[in-house]
Enzyme design. Structure first.
Site, PDB file in Angstrom:
ATOM      1  N   ASP A  55       0.817  -1.221   0.000  1.00 52.28           N
ATOM      2  CA  ASP A  55       0.000   0.000   0.000  1.00 52.28           C
ATOM      3  C   ASP A  55       0.851   1.271   0.000  1.00 52.28           C
ATOM      4  OD1 ASP A  55       1.055  -0.032   2.511  1.00 52.28           O
ATOM      5  OD2 ASP A  55      -0.849   0.036   3.588  1.00 52.28           O
ATOM      6  N   GLY A  56       2.171   1.117  -0.073  1.00 53.21           N
ATOM      7  CA  GLY A  56       3.048   2.287  -0.164  1.00 53.21           C
ATOM      8  C   GLY A  56       3.659   2.714   1.156  1.00 53.21           C
ATOM      9  N   GLU A  57       3.252   2.089   2.273  1.00 46.60           N
ATOM     10  CA  GLU A  57       3.820   2.498   3.565  1.00 46.60           C
ATOM     11  C   GLU A  57       5.268   2.026   3.692  1.00 46.60           C
ATOM     12  OE1 GLU A  57       1.319   1.362   6.854  1.00 46.60           O
ATOM     13  OE2 GLU A  57      -0.316   2.661   6.180  1.00 46.60           O
ATOM     14  N   ARG A 108      14.009  33.802  -9.905  1.00 46.79           N
ATOM     15  CA  ARG A 108      13.265  32.594 -10.265  1.00 46.79           C
ATOM     16  C   ARG A 108      11.778  32.932 -10.254  1.00 46.79           C
ATOM     17  NH1 ARG A 108      14.364  26.922 -10.079  1.00 46.79           N
ATOM     18  NH2 ARG A 108      16.274  27.072  -8.879  1.00 46.79           N
ATOM     19  N   HIS A 154      19.964  24.888   3.873  1.00 48.47           N
ATOM     20  CA  HIS A 154      19.685  25.946   2.888  1.00 48.47           C
ATOM     21  C   HIS A 154      19.456  27.324   3.530  1.00 48.47           C
ATOM     22  CE1 HIS A 154      18.394  28.008  -0.646  1.00 48.47           C
ATOM     23  NE2 HIS A 154      17.248  28.305  -0.063  1.00 48.47           N
ATOM     24  N   LYS A 210      20.214  36.534 -10.185  1.00 45.49           N
ATOM     25  CA  LYS A 210      19.283  35.455 -10.552  1.00 45.49           C
ATOM     26  C   LYS A 210      17.891  35.790 -10.036  1.00 45.49           C
ATOM     27  CE  LYS A 210      18.298  30.964  -8.620  1.00 45.49           C
ATOM     28  NZ  LYS A 210      18.770  29.764  -7.957  1.00 45.49           N
ATOM     29  N   GLY A 269      19.797  21.402 -11.786  1.00 44.61           N
ATOM     30  CA  GLY A 269      20.993  21.890 -12.475  1.00 44.61           C
ATOM     31  C   GLY A 269      20.755  23.166 -13.276  1.00 44.61           C
TER      32      GLY A 269
HETATM   33  C1  R5P Z   1      18.277  28.004  -4.291  1.00 40.67           C
HETATM   34  O1  R5P Z   1      18.158  29.045  -3.656  1.00 40.67           O
HETATM   35  C2  R5P Z   1      19.391  27.035  -4.054  1.00 40.67           C
HETATM   36  O2  R5P Z   1      20.450  27.628  -3.374  1.00 40.67           O
HETATM   37  C3  R5P Z   1      19.871  26.429  -5.361  1.00 40.67           C
HETATM   38  O3  R5P Z   1      20.406  27.458  -6.168  1.00 40.67           O
HETATM   39  C4  R5P Z   1      18.756  25.747  -6.080  1.00 40.67           C
HETATM   40  O4  R5P Z   1      18.120  24.864  -5.220  1.00 40.67           O
HETATM   41  C5  R5P Z   1      19.251  25.002  -7.289  1.00 40.67           C
HETATM   42  O5  R5P Z   1      18.157  24.439  -7.951  1.00 40.67           O
HETATM   43  P1  R5P Z   1      18.267  23.985  -9.465  1.00 40.67           P
HETATM   44  O6  R5P Z   1      19.479  23.106  -9.589  1.00 40.67           O
HETATM   45  O7  R5P Z   1      17.002  23.238  -9.744  1.00 40.67           O
HETATM   46  O8  R5P Z   1      18.384  25.237 -10.295  1.00 40.67           O
END
Ligand code: R5P
Length: 309
Positions: free
Chosen positions: A44-46, A212, A145, A210, A242
């Site tokens: 069942d996925g557990e 997003r 993070h 950057k 990446g």
């Molecule tokens: C985002 O703030 C993190 O520090 C990384 O830059 C991010 O998680 C990288 O994600 P991806 O490889 O999907 O671009």
């Protein structure tokens, strides 16, 4: 005091290396025991997990170190890894351990540390609150993070271990010279500055802008840097798909970089990340064994054992 190290399914290599390091550092290595686990998924996925022991009294009165990363891999997603971790903690607690230390090299959900769009959960905090409920004694994570989320923890000792030195030593061992450290976004610049210090006091740090798109995840990055004939070390905490790294590599190539080292503490390498990064022009992809894969060139075992011995 006797120590037991429980090597979780997601940290087999790092767990064994940590076991070796702890034995090397111990005056009496027979006092350190290593235990593996077995896991399966029910129809069942557990999730299911048991410690590979026949005699539960082995755990009674012992200090237990549980190591389990919570990154996704081909044999377990992050939710399974987190549940396996909870099961290990519960099992050793039930068996009467005297102290529980958990090592989570990669802490999943740490990127959900803020509300990016209305209606979201700040789920990183929820993960930490669940950890509080496990009533452990010490927690070690690596390059989490957003370290601010750790404030949520009510645990006697919490350490966010820094992997920069071991990563920088590895880059140096590959012969990098005339280095510029490049941060793939301005938010990571402080971390990149600290990283650059491991290559020398005057090593320059540059960054790309950057953005997003919070709805689509699409990355917009720009910048023209002076990288002609420089070896470029692009450092990030996580490589997931990446996209960030590949874009930074492409811009670094356009800015005249010589060799490019794509470095991350947690190289999850999801989907076609390897292809994207190499295709963009990286000479090396380097990660730590927080994630067990073929780019895990740098072991965290010594750095972690220095805190635990
Ligand atoms: C985002 O703030 C993190 O520090 C990384 O830059 C991010 O998680 C990288 O994600 P991806 O490889 O999907 O671009």
């Amino acid at each position: 005091m006797d120590k037991i190290i429980v090597v979780g399914p997601a940290s087999q290599m790092l767990g064994m290396n940590l076991y070796r390091e702890l034995k090397l550092a111990s005056e009496n290595d027979s006092l350190i025991t290593c235990i593996n686990t077995e896991t399966k998924t029910f129809p069942d996925g557990e999730n299911y997990l048991r410690l590979n022991i026949d005699d539960e009294t082995l755990i009674e009165g012992k200090e237990v170190i549980i190591i389990q990363s919570t990154g996704p891999s081909s044999d377990g997603d992050q939710n399974s890894r987190i549940f396996e971790l909870f099961m290990m903690v519960d099992a050793v607690k039930r068996m009467g351990s005297s102290k529980i230390i958990i090592v989570i090299p990669y802490l999943a959900y740490a990127r959900q540390d803020k509300i990016f769009r209305p209606g979201e959960s700040q789920f990183a905090n929820v993960i930490l609150r669940i950890i509080n409920s496990l009533q452990i004694d010490e927690l070690y994570v690596v390059d989490v993070h957003a370290p601010g989320v750790l404030k949520e923890l009510i645990v006697n000792k919490v350490v966010n271990i820094d992997s920069m030195k071991v990563l920088a030593d590895h880059v140096k061992s590959l012969g990098a010279k005339d280095i510029v450290v490049v941060s793939p976004d301005n938010g990571a610049i402080e971390r990149s500055k600290a990283f650059a210090k491991h290559f020398g006091e005057d090593v320059p740090v540059e960054f790309f802008e950057k953005k997003r798109d919070v709805k689509t995840g699409e990355i917009l990055m720009q910048g023209q840097l002076t990288l002609k004939n420089k070896d470029v070390v692009i450092a990030d905490d996580i490589i997931a798909t990446g996209g960030t790294m590949a874009t930074a590599i492409k811009l670094s190539r356009e800015s005249g970089a010589n060799k490019i080292f794509a470095v991350a503490t947690h190289a999850l390498l999801l989907q076609q990340a390897r292809f994207r990064i190499l295709n963009a022009g990286a000479d090396y992809i380097i990660g730590t064994d927080s994630i067990d894969n073929e780019v895990s060139k740098v072991s965290l075992a010594k750095a972690i054992s220095d805190y635990l011995k």
